[in-house]
Design an enzyme around this catalytic site. Structure first.
Site, PDB file in Angstrom:
ATOM      1  N   THR A 151       0.856  -1.189   0.000  1.00 50.41           N
ATOM      2  CA  THR A 151       0.000   0.000   0.000  1.00 50.41           C
ATOM      3  C   THR A 151       0.887   1.232   0.000  1.00 50.41           C
ATOM      4  O   THR A 151       2.050   1.164   0.415  1.00 50.41           O
ATOM      5  CB  THR A 151      -0.919   0.056   1.238  1.00 50.41           C
ATOM      6  OG1 THR A 151      -1.817   1.164   1.095  1.00 50.41           O
ATOM      7  CG2 THR A 151      -0.149   0.227   2.525  1.00 50.41           C
ATOM      8  N   ASN A 169      -0.772   4.001   1.198  1.00 51.46           N
ATOM      9  CA  ASN A 169      -1.638   4.788   2.064  1.00 51.46           C
ATOM     10  C   ASN A 169      -0.968   4.958   3.441  1.00 51.46           C
ATOM     11  O   ASN A 169      -0.804   4.006   4.191  1.00 51.46           O
ATOM     12  CB  ASN A 169      -2.987   4.050   2.177  1.00 51.46           C
ATOM     13  CG  ASN A 169      -3.963   4.770   3.059  1.00 51.46           C
ATOM     14  OD1 ASN A 169      -3.587   5.439   4.013  1.00 51.46           O
ATOM     15  ND2 ASN A 169      -5.238   4.619   2.740  1.00 51.46           N
ATOM     16  N   GLU A 170      -0.585   6.201   3.735  1.00 44.20           N
ATOM     17  CA  GLU A 170       0.157   6.471   4.976  1.00 44.20           C
ATOM     18  C   GLU A 170      -0.682   6.230   6.235  1.00 44.20           C
ATOM     19  O   GLU A 170      -0.153   5.843   7.267  1.00 44.20           O
ATOM     20  CB  GLU A 170       0.708   7.899   4.972  1.00 44.20           C
ATOM     21  CG  GLU A 170       2.136   7.981   4.468  1.00 44.20           C
ATOM     22  CD  GLU A 170       3.071   6.900   5.030  1.00 44.20           C
ATOM     23  OE1 GLU A 170       3.161   6.754   6.261  1.00 44.20           O
ATOM     24  OE2 GLU A 170       3.704   6.182   4.240  1.00 44.20           O
ATOM     25  N   ASP A 179      -7.306  -6.190   1.750  1.00 42.89           N
ATOM     26  CA  ASP A 179      -8.485  -5.791   0.982  1.00 42.89           C
ATOM     27  C   ASP A 179      -9.632  -5.687   1.979  1.00 42.89           C
ATOM     28  O   ASP A 179      -9.760  -6.526   2.870  1.00 42.89           O
ATOM     29  CB  ASP A 179      -8.811  -6.807  -0.109  1.00 42.89           C
ATOM     30  CG  ASP A 179      -9.792  -6.218  -1.114  1.00 42.89           C
ATOM     31  OD1 ASP A 179      -9.564  -5.082  -1.570  1.00 42.89           O
ATOM     32  OD2 ASP A 179     -10.801  -6.878  -1.440  1.00 42.89           O
ATOM     33  N   SER A 180     -10.422  -4.648   1.834  1.00 42.89           N
ATOM     34  CA  SER A 180     -11.484  -4.466   2.819  1.00 42.89           C
ATOM     35  C   SER A 180     -12.724  -3.885   2.182  1.00 42.89           C
ATOM     36  O   SER A 180     -12.695  -3.446   1.030  1.00 42.89           O
ATOM     37  CB  SER A 180     -10.990  -3.572   3.965  1.00 42.89           C
ATOM     38  OG  SER A 180     -10.668  -2.304   3.490  1.00 42.89           O
ATOM     39  N   GLY A 238     -15.262   7.004   3.854  1.00 40.80           N
ATOM     40  CA  GLY A 238     -16.109   6.003   3.187  1.00 40.80           C
ATOM     41  C   GLY A 238     -17.469   5.823   3.844  1.00 40.80           C
ATOM     42  O   GLY A 238     -18.246   6.770   4.006  1.00 40.80           O
ATOM     43  N   TYR A 239     -17.747   4.587   4.242  1.00 42.27           N
ATOM     44  CA  TYR A 239     -19.067   4.246   4.779  1.00 42.27           C
ATOM     45  C   TYR A 239     -19.188   4.481   6.292  1.00 42.27           C
ATOM     46  O   TYR A 239     -20.219   4.138   6.879  1.00 42.27           O
ATOM     47  CB  TYR A 239     -19.379   2.774   4.449  1.00 42.27           C
ATOM     48  CG  TYR A 239     -19.398   2.499   2.957  1.00 42.27           C
ATOM     49  CD1 TYR A 239     -20.493   2.840   2.171  1.00 42.27           C
ATOM     50  CD2 TYR A 239     -18.293   1.909   2.321  1.00 42.27           C
ATOM     51  CE1 TYR A 239     -20.499   2.602   0.800  1.00 42.27           C
ATOM     52  CE2 TYR A 239     -18.286   1.677   0.949  1.00 42.27           C
ATOM     53  CZ  TYR A 239     -19.389   2.025   0.203  1.00 42.27           C
ATOM     54  OH  TYR A 239     -19.397   1.800  -1.155  1.00 42.27           O
ATOM     55  N   ASP A 240     -18.172   5.054   6.915  1.00 41.28           N
ATOM     56  CA  ASP A 240     -18.219   5.255   8.372  1.00 41.28           C
ATOM     57  C   ASP A 240     -19.474   5.994   8.860  1.00 41.28           C
ATOM     58  O   ASP A 240     -20.042   5.608   9.886  1.00 41.28           O
ATOM     59  CB  ASP A 240     -16.954   5.988   8.860  1.00 41.28           C
ATOM     60  CG  ASP A 240     -15.763   5.049   9.001  1.00 41.28           C
ATOM     61  OD1 ASP A 240     -15.970   3.891   9.391  1.00 41.28           O
ATOM     62  OD2 ASP A 240     -14.627   5.478   8.719  1.00 41.28           O
ATOM     63  N   ARG A 279      -9.342  -3.853  10.255  1.00 38.47           N
ATOM     64  CA  ARG A 279      -7.945  -3.979   9.821  1.00 38.47           C
ATOM     65  C   ARG A 279      -7.058  -4.350  11.002  1.00 38.47           C
ATOM     66  O   ARG A 279      -6.174  -5.201  10.878  1.00 38.47           O
ATOM     67  CB  ARG A 279      -7.485  -2.678   9.162  1.00 38.47           C
ATOM     68  CG  ARG A 279      -6.111  -2.793   8.516  1.00 38.47           C
ATOM     69  CD  ARG A 279      -5.770  -1.622   7.631  1.00 38.47           C
ATOM     70  NE  ARG A 279      -6.721  -1.507   6.536  1.00 38.47           N
ATOM     71  CZ  ARG A 279      -7.706  -0.616   6.477  1.00 38.47           C
ATOM     72  NH1 ARG A 279      -7.871   0.258   7.425  1.00 38.47           N
ATOM     73  NH2 ARG A 279      -8.529  -0.606   5.455  1.00 38.47           N
TER      74      ARG A 279
HETATM   75  P1  IMP Z   1      -9.468  -0.758   0.901  1.00 34.93           P
HETATM   76  O1  IMP Z   1      -9.465  -2.173   0.449  1.00 34.93           O
HETATM   77  O2  IMP Z   1      -8.879  -0.569   2.268  1.00 34.93           O
HETATM   78  O3  IMP Z   1      -8.913   0.199  -0.088  1.00 34.93           O
HETATM   79  O4  IMP Z   1     -11.013  -0.365   1.130  1.00 34.93           O
HETATM   80  C1  IMP Z   1     -11.973  -0.538   0.108  1.00 34.93           C
HETATM   81  C2  IMP Z   1     -13.191   0.289   0.391  1.00 34.93           C
HETATM   82  O5  IMP Z   1     -13.933  -0.279   1.478  1.00 34.93           O
HETATM   83  C3  IMP Z   1     -12.944   1.731   0.810  1.00 34.93           C
HETATM   84  O6  IMP Z   1     -12.740   2.545  -0.317  1.00 34.93           O
HETATM   85  C4  IMP Z   1     -14.241   2.054   1.529  1.00 34.93           C
HETATM   86  O7  IMP Z   1     -15.268   2.280   0.607  1.00 34.93           O
HETATM   87  C5  IMP Z   1     -14.559   0.750   2.223  1.00 34.93           C
HETATM   88  N1  IMP Z   1     -13.994   0.708   3.583  1.00 34.93           N
HETATM   89  C6  IMP Z   1     -13.010  -0.124   4.013  1.00 34.93           C
HETATM   90  N2  IMP Z   1     -12.712   0.109   5.306  1.00 34.93           N
HETATM   91  C7  IMP Z   1     -13.547   1.102   5.699  1.00 34.93           C
HETATM   92  C8  IMP Z   1     -13.701   1.799   6.945  1.00 34.93           C
HETATM   93  O8  IMP Z   1     -13.017   1.556   7.950  1.00 34.93           O
HETATM   94  N3  IMP Z   1     -14.638   2.763   6.952  1.00 34.93           N
HETATM   95  C9  IMP Z   1     -15.398   3.077   5.891  1.00 34.93           C
HETATM   96  N4  IMP Z   1     -15.276   2.482   4.703  1.00 34.93           N
HETATM   97  C10 IMP Z   1     -14.362   1.483   4.605  1.00 34.93           C
END
Ligand code: IMP
Length: 202
Positions: A9, A11-12, A71-72, A155-157, A183
């Protein structure tokens, strides 16, 4: 033998949390950017596991180190676990979360109580120098709120309600969110796997 951990990643914010949890493992922990690795990776897996492994394998091929990738996303049970692996791309990459969040709330109109269940999921994929692979999953359970609330997070927080606390994850401080985050849980779960591999390969 000295090993390095490279996290796929740039992402800092993520790297801060990663260093908090893996920093004292006794190995250098570098972001992909810090390791000078650039890779154009297509995340076309159907599951969080598949996407995390695609990223970890792609970077591992370029450096051979211990490589981790995550991935999240958000799973809404009433929407058959959408947006899931499409969380970032849902309704289009450029659509604002104001619109995405409002849409999800509208989709759940008339749905009450635990039928509004949802979770943030994170999977960490790991590839080791000898090609060994592992993954670990972390999740935080909640409900979709009836209206957005809170200014923190991303994001969806604002629509992810923690029913026990009666607040969304956008109403938590960064420290409070890290304590319960998907995470963080996945990182704490992969840590002993890394320690064990290093122990048996030193
Ligand atoms: P990434 O895989 O960490 O880049 O996350 C993919 C997407 O999942 C993000 O762009 C958000 O839409 C959503 N997402 C993941 N983690 C969170 C969170 O902790 N809060 C809100 N949205 C999240």
């Amino acid at each position: 033998m000295s090993y390095r951990i490279i996290f796929a990643t740039s992402n800092e914010e993520k790297m801060k949390e990663i260093r908090e949890i893996l920093g004292d493992i006794g190995l250098p922990v570098l972001s992909q950017k810090e390791a000078g690795i650039s890779a154009d990776i297509v995340e076309d897996g159907d599951t969080f596991e598949a996407n995390a492994m695609i990223k970890a394998r792609a970077v591992h091929e370029l450096c051979g180190d211990i490589v981790l990738a995550d991935d999240s996303g958000l799973e809404v049970d009433y929407m058959d676990k959408a947006p899931g692996v499409f969380s970032a791309r849902y309704m289009g990459e450029d659509t604002s979360y104001l619109i995405k969040n409002q849409y999800i709330i509208e989709r759940l109109e008339g749905v009450t109580g635990s039928d509004r269940s949802a979770r943030f999921v994170c999977v960490i994929g790991a590839v080791f120098p000898d090609g060994h692979e592992a993954s670990a999953r972390g999740a935080v359970e909640g409900w979709i709120a009836f209206e957005p609330a809170g200014e923190n997070g991303f994001g969806y927080d604002p629509i992810f309600l923690l029913p026990d606390r009666g607040v969304t994850t956008a109403e938590l401080s960064p420290e409070e969110k890290n304590e319960i985050s998907h995470r963080g849980k996945a990182l704490r779960a992969i840590r002993p796997v890394i320690e064990e591999w290093v122990r048996t390969h030193s």
